[in-house]
Motif scaffolding. Structure first.
Motif, PDB file in Angstrom:
ATOM      1  N   PRO A 206     -16.123   4.015 -23.606  1.00 49.13           N
ATOM      2  CA  PRO A 206     -15.050   3.312 -24.319  1.00 49.13           C
ATOM      3  C   PRO A 206     -15.157   1.814 -24.104  1.00 49.13           C
ATOM      4  N   ILE A 207     -14.762   1.052 -25.119  1.00 46.46           N
ATOM      5  CA  ILE A 207     -14.817  -0.409 -25.049  1.00 46.46           C
ATOM      6  C   ILE A 207     -13.427  -0.955 -24.738  1.00 46.46           C
ATOM      7  N   GLU A 208     -13.351  -1.786 -23.722  1.00 44.03           N
ATOM      8  CA  GLU A 208     -12.105  -2.467 -23.380  1.00 44.03           C
ATOM      9  C   GLU A 208     -12.269  -3.944 -23.713  1.00 44.03           C
ATOM     10  N   ARG A 209     -11.425  -4.444 -24.595  1.00 43.07           N
ATOM     11  CA  ARG A 209     -11.502  -5.847 -24.998  1.00 43.07           C
ATOM     12  C   ARG A 209     -10.553  -6.687 -24.156  1.00 43.07           C
ATOM     13  N   GLN A 210     -11.115  -7.626 -23.424  1.00 37.19           N
ATOM     14  CA  GLN A 210     -10.328  -8.557 -22.640  1.00 37.19           C
ATOM     15  C   GLN A 210     -10.298  -9.897 -23.360  1.00 37.19           C
ATOM     16  N   SER A 211      -9.586 -10.850 -22.849  1.00 31.46           N
ATOM     17  CA  SER A 211      -9.363 -12.104 -23.571  1.00 31.46           C
ATOM     18  C   SER A 211     -10.667 -12.803 -23.946  1.00 31.46           C
ATOM     19  N   GLU A 212     -11.620 -12.844 -23.032  1.00 32.75           N
ATOM     20  CA  GLU A 212     -12.860 -13.558 -23.302  1.00 32.75           C
ATOM     21  C   GLU A 212     -14.090 -12.726 -22.982  1.00 32.75           C
ATOM     22  N   SER A 213     -13.934 -11.427 -22.892  1.00 36.32           N
ATOM     23  CA  SER A 213     -15.082 -10.595 -22.535  1.00 36.32           C
ATOM     24  C   SER A 213     -14.878  -9.160 -23.025  1.00 36.32           C
ATOM     25  N   LEU A 214     -15.953  -8.392 -22.929  1.00 34.89           N
ATOM     26  CA  LEU A 214     -15.926  -6.962 -23.196  1.00 34.89           C
ATOM     27  C   LEU A 214     -16.205  -6.231 -21.904  1.00 34.89           C
ATOM     28  N   ARG A 215     -15.601  -5.045 -21.783  1.00 35.17           N
ATOM     29  CA  ARG A 215     -15.864  -4.219 -20.620  1.00 35.17           C
ATOM     30  C   ARG A 215     -16.098  -2.779 -21.061  1.00 35.17           C
ATOM     31  N   PHE A 216     -17.155  -2.182 -20.562  1.00 37.67           N
ATOM     32  CA  PHE A 216     -17.381  -0.749 -20.736  1.00 37.67           C
ATOM     33  C   PHE A 216     -18.107  -0.251 -19.492  1.00 37.67           C
ATOM     34  N   GLY A 217     -17.532   0.769 -18.878  1.00 35.65           N
ATOM     35  CA  GLY A 217     -18.065   1.225 -17.604  1.00 35.65           C
ATOM     36  C   GLY A 217     -17.989   0.107 -16.586  1.00 35.65           C
ATOM     37  N   SER A 218     -19.086  -0.118 -15.878  1.00 34.43           N
ATOM     38  CA  SER A 218     -19.127  -1.190 -14.874  1.00 34.43           C
ATOM     39  C   SER A 218     -19.629  -2.499 -15.460  1.00 34.43           C
ATOM     40  N   ILE A 219     -19.832  -2.543 -16.770  1.00 27.73           N
ATOM     41  CA  ILE A 219     -20.371  -3.734 -17.425  1.00 27.73           C
ATOM     42  C   ILE A 219     -19.245  -4.601 -17.967  1.00 27.73           C
ATOM     43  N   THR A 220     -19.240  -5.852 -17.590  1.00 25.98           N
ATOM     44  CA  THR A 220     -18.330  -6.847 -18.163  1.00 25.98           C
ATOM     45  C   THR A 220     -19.167  -8.036 -18.604  1.00 25.98           C
ATOM     46  N   THR A 221     -18.981  -8.468 -19.857  1.00 33.18           N
ATOM     47  CA  THR A 221     -19.778  -9.578 -20.364  1.00 33.18           C
ATOM     48  C   THR A 221     -18.992 -10.397 -21.376  1.00 33.18           C
ATOM     49  N   PRO A 222     -19.168 -11.725 -21.358  1.00 38.36           N
ATOM     50  CA  PRO A 222     -18.527 -12.579 -22.364  1.00 38.36           C
ATOM     51  C   PRO A 222     -19.415 -12.791 -23.595  1.00 38.36           C
ATOM     52  N   SER A 223     -20.526 -12.085 -23.697  1.00 31.42           N
ATOM     53  CA  SER A 223     -21.508 -12.318 -24.750  1.00 31.42           C
ATOM     54  C   SER A 223     -20.879 -12.288 -26.147  1.00 31.42           C
ATOM     55  N   THR A 224     -21.021 -13.377 -26.879  1.00 31.01           N
ATOM     56  CA  THR A 224     -20.515 -13.404 -28.251  1.00 31.01           C
ATOM     57  C   THR A 224     -21.390 -12.563 -29.167  1.00 31.01           C
ATOM     58  N   THR A 225     -22.679 -12.483 -28.870  1.00 31.17           N
ATOM     59  CA  THR A 225     -23.574 -11.637 -29.663  1.00 31.17           C
ATOM     60  C   THR A 225     -23.144 -10.183 -29.589  1.00 31.17           C
ATOM     61  N   LEU A 226     -22.821  -9.726 -28.378  1.00 27.59           N
ATOM     62  CA  LEU A 226     -22.418  -8.335 -28.211  1.00 27.59           C
ATOM     63  C   LEU A 226     -21.035  -8.091 -28.804  1.00 27.59           C
ATOM     64  N   ARG A 227     -20.146  -9.058 -28.671  1.00 26.11           N
ATOM     65  CA  ARG A 227     -18.816  -8.909 -29.269  1.00 26.11           C
ATOM     66  C   ARG A 227     -18.938  -8.751 -30.789  1.00 26.11           C
ATOM     67  N   LYS A 228     -19.805  -9.538 -31.392  1.00 28.32           N
ATOM     68  CA  LYS A 228     -20.003  -9.445 -32.834  1.00 28.32           C
ATOM     69  C   LYS A 228     -20.628  -8.107 -33.212  1.00 28.32           C
ATOM     70  N   ALA A 229     -21.604  -7.655 -32.426  1.00 28.47           N
ATOM     71  CA  ALA A 229     -22.282  -6.391 -32.718  1.00 28.47           C
ATOM     72  C   ALA A 229     -21.340  -5.201 -32.593  1.00 28.47           C
ATOM     73  N   LEU A 230     -20.293  -5.336 -31.784  1.00 26.12           N
ATOM     74  CA  LEU A 230     -19.376  -4.219 -31.543  1.00 26.12           C
ATOM     75  C   LEU A 230     -18.023  -4.412 -32.237  1.00 26.12           C
ATOM     76  N   THR A 231     -17.977  -5.298 -33.220  1.00 23.17           N
ATOM     77  CA  THR A 231     -16.750  -5.492 -33.995  1.00 23.17           C
ATOM     78  C   THR A 231     -16.313  -4.173 -34.622  1.00 23.17           C
ATOM     79  N   ASP A 232     -15.009  -3.876 -34.543  1.00 23.45           N
ATOM     80  CA  ASP A 232     -14.422  -2.656 -35.128  1.00 23.45           C
ATOM     81  C   ASP A 232     -14.855  -1.372 -34.417  1.00 23.45           C
ATOM     82  N   CYS A 233     -15.425  -1.491 -33.233  1.00 28.51           N
ATOM     83  CA  CYS A 233     -15.867  -0.304 -32.488  1.00 28.51           C
ATOM     84  C   CYS A 233     -14.921  -0.036 -31.319  1.00 28.51           C
ATOM     85  N   GLU A 234     -14.600   1.227 -31.123  1.00 23.32           N
ATOM     86  CA  GLU A 234     -13.806   1.644 -29.967  1.00 23.32           C
ATOM     87  C   GLU A 234     -14.697   2.181 -28.853  1.00 23.32           C
TER      88      GLU A 234
END
Length: 222
Positions: free
Chosen positions: A55-83
């Motif tokens: 599952p994807i958890e959207r935080q204010s300036e980052s994404l979190r899934f499992g133990s991974i947390t990243t502020p990557s804008t590339t990944l945020r764009k790639a995962l737009t509209d994804c749960e």
């Protein structure tokens, strides 16, 4: 639960192999050498993938899934509209690395073709995995977005450590990561593919989508 799978060999794309070999012309000698190298490599290839759906958890300036947390804008764009996201690692095994190392000493031209074959094989395996997973998801009205990997855009290579830990890559598919973040076997890929509602098939990763316009392997430059 981590899912480990072994795949049958995908069909060889000889045009892609020539592109990875930077061979713009085709003649009898080139064709013969390519075929000889394919025949030598084919029995040594081992197509394996391990994956997780997270599952994807959207935080204010980052994404979190499992133990991974990243502020990557590339990944945020790639995962737009994804749960949820499919996280996977794929490898075609160490056999091709051994051929590259052996022929690097005695026949650099053959080593080049084995490099190209390895690149085409891992891409074909990733495409086969995405197609299989999307075939399962479409029954529930879902599909996959284009896969992206660490090192693309601003997705940091350092995420590899978390990916390997989450997927248990060494035990599941025999894929290891060095302190300098190099994968072994080298013809391996880790990637994220977002799960989104719809029936549209996932787009294959294409050169047109990549911002690295000066890449030697870019389609249309051969």
């Amino acid at each position: 639960m981590i899912r480990s799978e072994q795949f049958s060999p995908p069909p060889f794309d000889r045009g892609e192999i020539r592109r990875y070999a930077a061979c713009g012309t085709e003649n009898d000698a080139v064709t013969a050498l390519c075929e000889e190298c394919i025949c030598e490599a084919e029995p040594l290839l081992d197509y394996r993938v391990c994956s997780l759906i997270l599952p994807i958890e959207r935080q204010s300036e980052s994404l979190r899934f499992g133990s991974i947390t990243t502020p990557s804008t590339t990944l945020r764009k790639a995962l737009t509209d994804c749960e949820e996201v499919v996280l996977f690692a794929a490898t075609v095994g160490v056999g091709i690395d051994r051929l590259i190392a052996r022929y690097g000493q005695i026949s650099p031209s053959r080593a080049l073709w084995f490099q190209a074959i390895g690149a085409e094989r891992i891409e074909s395996l990733c495409n086969a995995f995405v197609a299989r997973r999307e075939g399962e998801l479409c029954r529930n009205g879902m599909c996959l977005k284009t896969r992206v990997s660490p090192g693309y855009g601003d997705i940091p290579l350092a995420l590899q450590r978390d990916i390997f830990a989450l997927l248990d890559c060494p035990r599941k598919i025999g894929l290891t990561l060095s302190e300098s973040l190099l994968m072994s076997p080298t013809k391996s890929v880790t990637a994220f593919a977002g799960i989104t509602p719809g029936t549209k098939k996932a787009n294959k990763t294409t050169c047109e989508q990549c911002q690295k316009a000066d890449c030697l392997y870019r389609k249309g430059t051969q």
